[in-house]
Design an enzyme around this catalytic site. Structure first.
Site: not given
Ligand code: CAA
Length: 260
Positions: A66, A111, A114, A134
């Site tokens: 998400a 998500g 999921e 999460e």
């Molecule tokens: N939400 C919003 N933006 C996200 C995102 C997310 N889940 N995942 C990645 N992005 C964005 C980053 O902020 C970044 O944006 P900018 O270029 O503007 O800075 C862009 O995508 C590229 O990401 P990274 O620079 O972080 O890429 P990376 O290769 O260094 O890392 C990654 C990749 C490990 C997937 C890392 O992006 C990450 O950890 N993302 C979040 C993963 C996460 O925590 N997901 C769970 C979300 S909560 C949820 O999903 C709740 C639910 O159950 C519904």
């Protein structure tokens, strides 16, 4: 509805939905979820479409979860509302009356994991990564992860993954039963389509009843599950597809199913 966050392609009897926000690794917000809901609703009644494939845009992510920026300042009620929206749309995909395949082309986190789990079959590229991170954000999985991961991999492994937030690679996901196949990234979509084509030739109504029996039966005790199966087995005999399937077998030819 015009779609800004997803792409919808139809070829022959297949539909492919691509989650399309590559600049944020295909993260899910409410607008995207509403578009997904609309597409799923339409595809459910499109009789030409017999199998649905879900994938992500780009070569890095299926869906990285998400949208964290979108959720950052949510109140309790907004958080619950967003969770319910995601749950509703994902349940629609789970209940989609035709087989679904997730072609997981990279990160499937939160998500994203999921979303993959509500598809019937998961095929992963060798660079795919799975996880429910999460708790590292101060929340819990909110689009069904606490319920479906347990059902797929068992409570011990699901709890370890959710408590640690650990991200696992495609091979590990395969070993624990989270994905059916791991293939090279450049072969992912063609592999998923080949798999879909192996399904497409079969009777659409029978596929629908088989899915219904499996999905609903999993929530029942064996006795009720078997009764559900017997009822749906019986219903098959009201279809033209059953008549055609058995006639074709006896005439030693390939059946031609109409989904009626
Ligand atoms: N939400 C919003 N933006 C996200 C995102 C997310 N889940 N995942 C990645 N992005 C964005 C980053 O902020 C970044 O944006 P900018 O270029 O503007 O800075 C862009 O995508 C590229 O990401 P990274 O620079 O972080 O890429 P990376 O290769 O260094 O890392 C990654 C990749 C490990 C997937 C890392 O992006 C990450 O950890 N993302 C979040 C993963 C996460 O925590 N997901 C769970 C979300 S909560 C949820 O999903 C709740 C639910 O159950 C519904």
């Amino acid at each position: 509805m015009t779609y800004k966050n997803i792409l919808l392609d139809k070829e022959e009897n297949l539909a492919v939905i691509t989650i399309n926000r590559p600049q944020v690794l295909n993260a899910l917000n409410a607008e995207l979820l509403h578009e997904l809901e609309d597409a799923i609703e339409n595809l459910a009644t499109d009789s030409r479409v017999r199998v649905l494939i879900l994938t992500g845009a780009g070569d890095k992510a299926f869906v990285a979860g998400a949208d964290i920026a979108y959720m950052q300042n949510m109140t309790v009620s907004e958080g619950k509302e967003f969770g319910l929206l995601g749950q509703r749309v994902f349940k629609m995909i789970e209940d989609f009356p035709k087989p679904t395949i997730a072609a997981v082309n990279g990160y499937a986190l939160g998500g994203g994991c999921e979303l993959a789990m509500v598809c019937d079959i998961r095929v992963a590229s060798d660079n795919a990564k799975f996880g429910q991170p999460e708790v590292s954000l101060g929340i819990i999985p909110g689009f069904g992860g606490t319920q479906r991961l347990v059902r797929l991999v068992g409570p011990g492994k699901a709890k370890e993954l959710i408590y640690t937030g650990e991200i696992i690679d495609a091979q590990t996901a395969f070993q624990i039963g989270l994905v059916n196949h791991v293939v090279k990234q450049d072969e992912l979509l063609s592999f998923a389509k080949e798999l879909a084509k192996r399904i497409v030739g079969n009777a659409p109504l029978a596929l629908r009843y088989a899915k219904e029996a499996i999905n609903n039966g999993m929530e029942m005790d064996l006795e009720r599950g078997l009764m559900l199966e017997a009822n749906l087995f019986g219903v098959c005999f009201s279809s033209l597809d059953q008549k055609e399937g058995m006639k074709a077998f006896l005439e030693r030819r390939k059946p031609s199913f109409q989904g009626k």
